[in-house]
Design a protein around this motif. Structure first.
Motif, PDB file in Angstrom:
ATOM      1  N   ALA A   1       0.827  -1.218   0.000  1.00 60.03           N
ATOM      2  CA  ALA A   1       0.000   0.000   0.000  1.00 60.03           C
ATOM      3  C   ALA A   1       0.859   1.266   0.000  1.00 60.03           C
ATOM      4  N   GLY A   2       2.168   1.083  -0.086  1.00 57.84           N
ATOM      5  CA  GLY A   2       3.064   2.238  -0.164  1.00 57.84           C
ATOM      6  C   GLY A   2       3.534   2.774   1.180  1.00 57.84           C
ATOM      7  N   TYR A   3       3.330   2.021   2.253  1.00 59.71           N
ATOM      8  CA  TYR A   3       3.749   2.492   3.580  1.00 59.71           C
ATOM      9  C   TYR A   3       5.044   1.812   4.030  1.00 59.71           C
ATOM     10  N   GLY A   4       5.888   2.593   4.653  1.00 60.99           N
ATOM     11  CA  GLY A   4       7.143   2.078   5.188  1.00 60.99           C
ATOM     12  C   GLY A   4       6.997   1.707   6.658  1.00 60.99           C
ATOM     13  N   THR A   5       8.044   1.100   7.191  1.00 60.56           N
ATOM     14  CA  THR A   5       8.033   0.703   8.599  1.00 60.56           C
ATOM     15  C   THR A   5       9.300   1.197   9.285  1.00 60.56           C
ATOM     16  N   ARG A   6       9.269   1.214  10.603  1.00 64.34           N
ATOM     17  CA  ARG A   6      10.481   1.499  11.380  1.00 64.34           C
ATOM     18  C   ARG A   6      10.557   0.528  12.547  1.00 64.34           C
ATOM     19  N   PHE A   7      11.800   0.229  12.949  1.00 69.85           N
ATOM     20  CA  PHE A   7      11.995  -0.620  14.131  1.00 69.85           C
ATOM     21  C   PHE A   7      11.821   0.207  15.406  1.00 69.85           C
ATOM     22  N   LEU A   8      11.327  -0.443  16.444  1.00 68.14           N
ATOM     23  CA  LEU A   8      11.136   0.205  17.743  1.00 68.14           C
ATOM     24  C   LEU A   8      12.091  -0.419  18.751  1.00 68.14           C
ATOM     25  N   PRO A   9      12.921   0.400  19.402  1.00 66.07           N
ATOM     26  CA  PRO A   9      13.801  -0.132  20.443  1.00 66.07           C
ATOM     27  C   PRO A   9      12.977  -0.638  21.632  1.00 66.07           C
ATOM     28  N   ASN A  10      13.606  -1.409  22.528  1.00 69.67           N
ATOM     29  CA  ASN A  10      12.871  -2.025  23.627  1.00 69.67           C
ATOM     30  C   ASN A  10      13.783  -2.196  24.841  1.00 69.67           C
ATOM     31  N   VAL A  11      13.173  -2.386  26.003  1.00 66.20           N
ATOM     32  CA  VAL A  11      13.949  -2.704  27.210  1.00 66.20           C
ATOM     33  C   VAL A  11      13.987  -4.211  27.453  1.00 66.20           C
ATOM     34  N   TYR A  12      13.311  -4.974  26.606  1.00 62.63           N
ATOM     35  CA  TYR A  12      13.446  -6.432  26.654  1.00 62.63           C
ATOM     36  C   TYR A  12      14.761  -6.786  25.990  1.00 62.63           C
ATOM     37  N   SER A  13      15.542  -7.663  26.598  1.00 65.23           N
ATOM     38  CA  SER A  13      16.853  -8.008  26.057  1.00 65.23           C
ATOM     39  C   SER A  13      16.709  -8.925  24.839  1.00 65.23           C
ATOM     40  N   PHE A  14      17.156  -8.431  23.684  1.00 65.86           N
ATOM     41  CA  PHE A  14      17.076  -9.265  22.481  1.00 65.86           C
ATOM     42  C   PHE A  14      18.120 -10.381  22.492  1.00 65.86           C
ATOM     43  N   ASP A  15      19.145 -10.184  23.275  1.00 70.03           N
ATOM     44  CA  ASP A  15      20.102 -11.273  23.483  1.00 70.03           C
ATOM     45  C   ASP A  15      19.404 -12.431  24.216  1.00 70.03           C
ATOM     46  N   TYR A  16      18.636 -12.082  25.252  1.00 63.93           N
ATOM     47  CA  TYR A  16      17.887 -13.123  25.971  1.00 63.93           C
ATOM     48  C   TYR A  16      16.878 -13.797  25.032  1.00 63.93           C
ATOM     49  N   MET A  17      16.217 -12.984  24.213  1.00 65.80           N
ATOM     50  CA  MET A  17      15.197 -13.547  23.318  1.00 65.80           C
ATOM     51  C   MET A  17      15.813 -14.566  22.347  1.00 65.80           C
ATOM     52  N   ALA A  18      16.982 -14.228  21.813  1.00 67.35           N
ATOM     53  CA  ALA A  18      17.643 -15.162  20.895  1.00 67.35           C
ATOM     54  C   ALA A  18      17.982 -16.469  21.614  1.00 67.35           C
TER      55      ALA A  18
END
Ligand code: FDA
Length: 497
Positions: A179-196
């Motif tokens: 539809a022609g819309y872009g996206t952006r990433f949102l930072p977080n306080v959840y640890s992405f290292d833990y998530m991986a």
């Protein structure tokens, strides 16, 4: 009866409160934090501190007979909500006539229940919303400080692109792109290292185990682990959980508080009377506004300004639900931590792609849209119930719904998809009758001076989301934290030196 005097009292233990407590403690000021919710440290019979979203028990909600999750279910099945025993659970939904407000209850406030999205507002909009705040100082000093203190991190792109748990977000990105819309990433306080590591099966699952909303057992750097732990470690700060402040009165040199202590089951333990020299209100938009409004209207603090109770907004929150094609599934594995948002600069909308971690394929895409709805509500004091009542109407939410609808109509048109009517309690594809981002009620520069000192009184401060006039355009906790850092620095230098 007098149960004691402390130099400083902080009411609540969310972002504004936690910042104030730490900086007071570091400055050597003996400080007592009074929090109406529990300290979430003791595991239940299942060995976990918090319950997950799919299996809510009494730990989920604050003295309710039934859970009140924002997403009611799918396929008209009431999957999410169920009866629970009344208990001092971690999430509250405070219901006013046309608006239900979600808030965290416990040592850590909203940080216990929230999605952890840690977003700095657009500077031009920040300057418009809070014109009396030195934006250069905020963007150069206090936003970076808040980001460091809260341990904000970003999802590594390769992880996002490769994980089954973010298929739902990648699909929404694809559909928006058509539809022609872009996206952006949102930072977080959840640890992405833990998530991986969760995904690799090395550690217990939290974000990948449908935990959010009723608390995260792992992975999230909530205030109890950060600011509040550091505050206690100064040796000057004590936290009293299950202590609710019900009344604030002025004394010759400070304030007298009436405090009700309960058990986690709700039984009364004690009514306490405490005094302090400096009082910091960090009970959140609803809590701090209610304490001030009650004090003004009952004559305890009659010199409070008419601005107390004004300038409230839900940060333009609208949730939306769309239906996807059978050949474009969202995935039955979904991370509970949102990381991507669709941007619609023309309508001033960001639509955060939210999970539906139902454990089955639902074909539903869910979004939290943050819009710049200019309408504001206000609180009045109701003597019969002794509570603050929010005046906000469904009509006031219409600009927010219209903006979100414009974006999602475009996405549906481009993809030949439709809305879902079975997700929200109102049986509509848009829900603007509840919010996660209550803001305002004691607005900076109006009910207080430009540093949160309450007008009409000395040594009385508002530190939390009540200071922000109703809208920020992004999720609010980084701003609340940064503003609290800025304000307490000034107050320590000038009022407590
Ligand atoms: P906050 O509400 O955090 O804390 C107030 C505390 O005071 C509470 O612990 C309360 O129990 C206590 N209290 C109230 N009255 C009291 C009284 N009379 N006596 C004693 N204690 C009292 N934001 C964001 O930036 N990113 C996100 O991803 C999300 N996601 C999200 C999800 C959900 C489900 C919710 C409910 C909220 C969010 N938010 C969010 C919003 C964010 O959590 C919120 O803006 C902040 O927690 C507000 O911080 P405050 O300091 O204003 O108060």
């Amino acid at each position: 009866a007098d149960d004691g005097h402390v130099p400083a009292i902080v009411v609540g233990s969310g972002y504004g409160a936690a910042v104030s407590a730490l900086r007071l403690g570091e400055a050597g000021v003996r400080t007592l934090v009074l929090e109406m919710g529990q300290a979430w440290t003791t595991p239940g019979p299942d060995g976990r501190v918090h319950c997950d979203m799919l299996n809510p028990d009494r730990r989920s909600m604050w003295f309710k007979d039934r859970t009140e999750a924002p997403v009611n279910g799918v396929l008209f099945l009431d999957l999410a909500n169920r009866p629970i025993p009344r208990y001092a659970g971690v999430l509250d939904r405070v219901n006013f006539p046309d608006m239900g407000v979600y808030v965290g209850r416990g040592v850590g406030g909203g940080s216990l229940v929230n999605g952890g999205m840690a977003v700095v507002p657009d500077r031009a909009y920040f300057e418009q919303v809070l014109p009396n705040v030195d934006a250069a100082e905020m963007y150069e000093r206090y936003f970076p400080l808040a980001q460091r203190m809260l341990r904000v991190n970003s999802i590594p792109a390769p992880y996002f692109e490769g994980s089954d748990y973010y298929q739902y977000a990648r699909l929404s990105r694809t559909l928006a792109g058509r539809a022609g819309y872009g996206t952006r990433f949102l930072p977080n306080v959840y640890s992405f290292d833990y998530m991986a590591r969760e995904e690799r099966g090395e550690v217990p699952k939290s974000a990948l185990g449908t935990e959010v909303l009723y608390g995260n057992n792992h992975g999230k750097f909530s205030l109890d682990k950060g600011y509040l732990a550091q505050a206690v470690a100064t040796g000057n700060v004590t936290i009293a959980p299950l202590h609710r402040v019900t009344r604030v009165q002025a004394t010759a040199s400070g304030y007298a508080l009436t405090v009700r202590q309960i058990t986690a089951e709700g039984a009364p333990v004690a009514e306490k009377h405490l005094t302090c020299d400096h009082l910091f209100l960090g009970a959140g938009s609803l809590g701090s506004t209610e304490l001030l409004l009650r004090a003004r209207e009952t004559g305890d603090l009659p010199d409070l300004s008419d601005e107390v109770g004004e300038g409230w907004g839900p940060n333009g929150n609208v949730m939306a639900a769309r239906n996807n094609h059978l050949l474009e599934p969202t995935g039955f594995k979904q991370s509970a931590i949102p990381v991507l948002a669709i941007e619609d600069p023309a309508r001033d909308v960001i639509a955060e792609i939210a999970p539906v971690p139902a454990g089955i394929e639902t074909y539903v895409s869910l979004y939290l849209a943050i819009t710049k709805n200019p309408n504001r509500g206000r609180f009045t004091y109701d003597a019969a119930t002794d509570r603050a009542v929010l005046h906000w109407t469904a009509a006031q939410a219409e600009p927010a719904v219209a903006a979100a609808r414009g974006l999602f109509d475009d996405i549906n048109d481009a993809n030949n998809t439709t809305y879902r009517y079975d997700v929200f309690a109102n049986r509509q594809p848009f829900a603007a009758d509840f919010c996660y981002h209550p803001l305002g009620g004691a607005v900076l520069g109006r009910a207080t001076d430009d540093h949160g000192r309450v007008r009409g009184y000395r040594r009385l401060y508002v530190t939390d989301g009540a200071l922000v006039p109703g809208s920020l355009g992004v999720n609010p906790f980084v701003t609340i934290t940064a503003l609290a850092e800025r304000n307490i620095a000034r107050v320590l230098a000038e009022d407590l030196a």
